[in-house]
Design a protein around this motif. Structure first.
Motif, PDB file in Angstrom:
ATOM      1  N   LEU A 112      46.082  47.482  37.174  1.00  0.00           N
ATOM      2  CA  LEU A 112      46.594  47.705  35.647  1.00  0.00           C
ATOM      3  C   LEU A 112      46.289  46.579  34.750  1.00  0.00           C
ATOM      4  N   GLU A 113      46.444  45.464  35.410  1.00  0.00           N
ATOM      5  CA  GLU A 113      46.337  44.198  34.817  1.00  0.00           C
ATOM      6  C   GLU A 113      45.098  43.843  34.217  1.00  0.00           C
ATOM      7  N   GLU A 114      44.036  44.215  35.245  1.00  0.00           N
ATOM      8  CA  GLU A 114      42.596  43.939  34.756  1.00  0.00           C
ATOM      9  C   GLU A 114      42.209  44.720  33.782  1.00  0.00           C
ATOM     10  N   VAL A 115      42.573  46.067  33.817  1.00  0.00           N
ATOM     11  CA  VAL A 115      42.545  47.242  32.581  1.00  0.00           C
ATOM     12  C   VAL A 115      42.859  46.784  31.257  1.00  0.00           C
ATOM     13  N   VAL A 116      44.190  46.183  31.331  1.00  0.00           N
ATOM     14  CA  VAL A 116      44.833  45.713  30.073  1.00  0.00           C
ATOM     15  C   VAL A 116      43.909  44.583  29.686  1.00  0.00           C
ATOM     16  N   ALA A 117      43.412  43.606  30.501  1.00  0.00           N
ATOM     17  CA  ALA A 117      42.981  42.481  30.119  1.00  0.00           C
ATOM     18  C   ALA A 117      41.155  42.919  29.494  1.00  0.00           C
ATOM     19  N   ARG A 118      40.857  43.863  30.014  1.00  0.00           N
ATOM     20  CA  ARG A 118      39.446  44.103  29.645  1.00  0.00           C
ATOM     21  C   ARG A 118      39.678  44.792  28.312  1.00  0.00           C
TER      22      ARG A 118
END
Length: 229
Positions: A112-118
């Motif tokens: 989820l952290e990667e999705v939010v960062a993207r």
């Protein structure tokens, strides 16, 4: 943020109730206004009525697939940024998603952290949100706007490939990434060489970043950005 005080709007589109709920919660927690849809037709209707600043769009939907939704939106001159969510490993699918008008893609399973960062990166690129483009972990900072990396305040000189590798690790702190995942993201779909190149570049990064080490090896699995225990 934009000139107004309104939160940027993100539309989450996924037919899996659990995934949709997790994405909705994570994106909402990151400070965005969120709505969701469970199929392609509802997604298109909400784009038309709600006017989101970005769409997180699953490829495998029960009616219109994500590619068709994107194609129809672009045909209607809707330029809303789209990040594809896909479980597909086929290179042709990833290329198709980007060439028909997608702005990025995240392969399931994702953090989820990667999705939010993207989401943040794409929205900053389009001007929907302000703020700096700095990724941080422990005493490590990567500034995308300045294209600089600092460890404990000291500038670290990295090659373009080392920079991309570190950036991917910083987008996924605490998540173990396989060699195949790293090759796919850092060297991308046109790389046909040996995945041992990942080990070589991880070694370069470790040497340049110094101690204490932040990139850990998980034997038989891959690498993770994590402080040593």
């Amino acid at each position: 943020m934009t000139a107004s005080t309104a939160e940027p709007r993100v539309l989450v589109v996924d037919d899996d109730d659990n995934i949709r709920y997790l994405l909705h919660t994570a994106v909402k927690h990151a400070g965005f206004d969120v709505d969701d849809a469970a199929n392609g037709r509802d997604a298109m209707a909400k784009v038309a009525s709600w006017h989101p600043d970005l769409v997180l769009l699953d490829v495998m939907l029960p009616d219109l697939d994500g590619f068709e939704v994107c194609r129809r939106l672009r045909a209607d001159r809707v330029e809303t940024p789209i990040i594809f969510l896909t479980a597909r490993d086929d290179v042709d699918d990833r290329i198709r998603g980007l060439t028909i008008g997608g702005d990025d893609y995240v392969t399931k399973p994702f953090s989820l952290e990667e999705v939010v960062a993207r989401v943040g990166v794409v929205l900053r690129r389009t001007g929907a949100v302000g703020g700096d483009d700095v990724l941080r972990y422990a005493d490590l900072e990567l500034d995308d706007e300045a294209h600089q990396v600092r460890r404990d305040g000291h500038l670290v000189d990295l090659s373009p490939t080392e920079y991309k590798l570190l950036r991917y690790l910083l987008l996924n702190p605490g998540r173990v990434l396989s060699r195949a995942q790293i090759v796919d993201r850092v060297w991308q779909y046109d790389y046909l060489g040996d995945t041992n190149i990942v080990e070589t570049y991880v070694s370069y990064l470790r040497r340049k970043l110094g101690d204490p080490p932040l990139i850990q090896t998980v034997r038989g699995v891959g690498y993770v950005l994590r402080e040593a225990e």
